[in-house]
Write a protein that holds these residues in place. Structure first.
Motif, PDB file in Angstrom:
ATOM      1  N   ASP A 178      50.495 -31.105  23.757  1.00 39.87           N
ATOM      2  CA  ASP A 178      49.252 -31.865  23.650  1.00 39.87           C
ATOM      3  C   ASP A 178      48.900 -32.498  24.990  1.00 39.87           C
ATOM      4  OD1 ASP A 178      47.068 -32.934  22.108  1.00 39.87           O
ATOM      5  OD2 ASP A 178      48.086 -34.868  22.181  1.00 39.87           O
ATOM      6  N   GLU A 179      49.898 -33.050  25.668  1.00 42.57           N
ATOM      7  CA  GLU A 179      49.658 -33.678  26.962  1.00 42.57           C
ATOM      8  C   GLU A 179      49.245 -32.644  28.014  1.00 42.57           C
ATOM      9  OE1 GLU A 179      49.173 -36.237  30.053  1.00 42.57           O
ATOM     10  OE2 GLU A 179      49.293 -36.657  27.908  1.00 42.57           O
ATOM     11  N   ALA A 180      49.904 -31.481  28.003  1.00 39.26           N
ATOM     12  CA  ALA A 180      49.558 -30.426  28.959  1.00 39.26           C
ATOM     13  C   ALA A 180      48.128 -29.937  28.749  1.00 39.26           C
ATOM     14  CB  ALA A 180      50.542 -29.261  28.835  1.00 39.26           C
ATOM     15  N   LEU A 181      47.711 -29.823  27.499  1.00 36.70           N
ATOM     16  CA  LEU A 181      46.342 -29.406  27.200  1.00 36.70           C
ATOM     17  C   LEU A 181      45.342 -30.454  27.683  1.00 36.70           C
ATOM     18  CD1 LEU A 181      46.905 -28.052  23.584  1.00 36.70           C
ATOM     19  CD2 LEU A 181      46.331 -26.669  25.587  1.00 36.70           C
ATOM     20  N   ARG A 193      45.697 -32.581  30.130  1.00 38.69           N
ATOM     21  CA  ARG A 193      45.636 -32.586  31.590  1.00 38.69           C
ATOM     22  C   ARG A 193      44.754 -31.461  32.115  1.00 38.69           C
ATOM     23  NH1 ARG A 193      51.354 -33.257  31.412  1.00 38.69           N
ATOM     24  NH2 ARG A 193      51.564 -31.076  32.046  1.00 38.69           N
ATOM     25  N   SER A 194      44.747 -30.343  31.415  1.00 40.13           N
ATOM     26  CA  SER A 194      43.994 -29.185  31.909  1.00 40.13           C
ATOM     27  C   SER A 194      42.514 -29.255  31.572  1.00 40.13           C
ATOM     28  CB  SER A 194      44.595 -27.900  31.338  1.00 40.13           C
ATOM     29  OG  SER A 194      45.916 -27.736  31.803  1.00 40.13           O
ATOM     30  N   LEU A 203      52.100 -21.630  29.023  1.00 39.18           N
ATOM     31  CA  LEU A 203      51.039 -21.384  28.055  1.00 39.18           C
ATOM     32  C   LEU A 203      49.701 -21.896  28.569  1.00 39.18           C
ATOM     33  CD1 LEU A 203      49.865 -20.629  25.318  1.00 39.18           C
ATOM     34  CD2 LEU A 203      50.725 -22.801  24.415  1.00 39.18           C
ATOM     35  N   VAL A 204      49.677 -23.119  29.068  1.00 42.07           N
ATOM     36  CA  VAL A 204      48.419 -23.695  29.542  1.00 42.07           C
ATOM     37  C   VAL A 204      47.854 -22.894  30.705  1.00 42.07           C
ATOM     38  CG1 VAL A 204      47.414 -25.707  30.700  1.00 42.07           C
ATOM     39  CG2 VAL A 204      48.855 -26.009  28.681  1.00 42.07           C
ATOM     40  N   GLU A 205      48.703 -22.504  31.650  1.00 42.59           N
ATOM     41  CA  GLU A 205      48.201 -21.725  32.786  1.00 42.59           C
ATOM     42  C   GLU A 205      47.701 -20.359  32.335  1.00 42.59           C
ATOM     43  OE1 GLU A 205      47.552 -22.717  35.716  1.00 42.59           O
ATOM     44  OE2 GLU A 205      48.518 -24.671  35.598  1.00 42.59           O
ATOM     45  N   ALA A 206      48.364 -19.772  31.329  1.00 44.35           N
ATOM     46  CA  ALA A 206      47.888 -18.503  30.787  1.00 44.35           C
ATOM     47  C   ALA A 206      46.519 -18.668  30.141  1.00 44.35           C
ATOM     48  CB  ALA A 206      48.888 -17.934  29.791  1.00 44.35           C
TER      49      ALA A 206
END
Length: 292
Positions: free
Chosen positions: A10-13, A15-16, A193-196
């Protein structure tokens, strides 16, 4: 069963943010499913928006091309499917778009892995992300389309990325690897996953805007082995062998056989390395045309 998003994901999403485009709006997470593609297809049939993403901790019936099993152990990989609605004016456009979606997805997944880990992964036609020589597979892609008389209703883009070492089936021993095994350190799966997804948003946006030439340029740059390699494939009149000459502007593999060039639309092609190792590429419905 659907469960809340892991806090780190959730945090990574968050941030992006805008970089995720449509793929950051509706993401559901499951601890275990049969197949993420099946769940995404059901959601799409019920009207789910483009960019809806399904992620699972594990799959009990994950599959690759031609219905082959995709090994999906818990904690070892990323198992993801996304709903795409690119449209299509007629059946021919729908088939071409489905082929281009597979190539686009390879470019996106390879770009995401490179951004998150620095690994020099490459592409192998039509749907594998690989590394090293001989090739070792780190990710696979399965695009499944739903069509009607009006063209392409939606496509489900599924991909699996081997993040951590796992006990692969005997048939895959020596041909599969993981990001952590290759990079030699822990890898943040959520960052991968986020970078993909970020790369997917960018590459899919280009494709929808008519950037087929740019997509093919990117794919060819990531697939140096698509030219000059010896390949084998089966057709209705038996087995054939030739030298790959890259892909054409519709994403078909071109193979020189003597004085002619065969156009492999999709299917099962065996790539023969210089060491004699067979590296299989698995396709869906197979078509073949001759180009003189």
């Amino acid at each position: 069963m659907q469960v809340p998003l892991p806090a780190e994901l959730d945090e990574a999403l968050r941030r992006s943010g805008p970089r995720l485009g449509p793929f950051g709006r509706h993401l559901t997470y499951f601890d275990q499913v049969g197949s993420t593609n099946d769940i995404a297809a059901r959601l799409a049939a019920r009207g789910a928006e483009e960019g809806t993403v399904v992620v699972a901790e594990s799959q009990t019936a994950g599959r690759g091309r031609r219905g082959r099993e995709w090994c999906s152990p818990a904690g070892a990989g990323l198992y993801v499917s996304a709903v795409l609605r690119p449209g299509g004016a007629d059946a021919r456009d729908a088939r071409q778009m489905a082929s281009l979606i597979t190539l686009m997805s390879g470019v996106a997944i390879a770009g995401g892995v490179r951004a998150a880990t620095g690994l020099p992964v490459e592409l192998k036609w039509p749907n594998d992300v690989v590394i090293g020589r001989p090739w070792r597979k780190v990710a696979g892609i399965l695009a499944e389309a739903s069509t009607s008389a009006g063209g392409l209703d939606y496509a489900i883009l599924g991909f699996g990325i081997n993040v951590r070492p796992a006990q692969y089936p005997a048939a895959l021993a020596g041909r599969a690897t993981s990001l952590e095994a290759e990079v030699g350190r822990p890898v943040d799966a959520w960052q991968v996953l986020v970078e993909a997804l970020v790369e997917l948003a960018a590459r899919y946006g280009e494709l929808r805007d008519g950037g087929t030439a740019t997509l093919l340029e990117r794919w060819r740059a990531l697939a140096p082995g698509s030219r000059g390699g010896s390949v084998e494939w089966q057709s209705s009149d038996g087995a054939h062998r030739g030298i790959a000459e890259g892909v054409d502007d519709e994403g078909a593999l071109l193979v020189r056989v003597g004085s002619r060039v065969e156009r492999i639309v999709a299917g099962e092609v065996k790539w023969l390395s210089s060491e004699g190792t067979r590296n299989e590429v698995r396709g869906g419905t197979r078509g073949q045309e001759r180009v003189e």
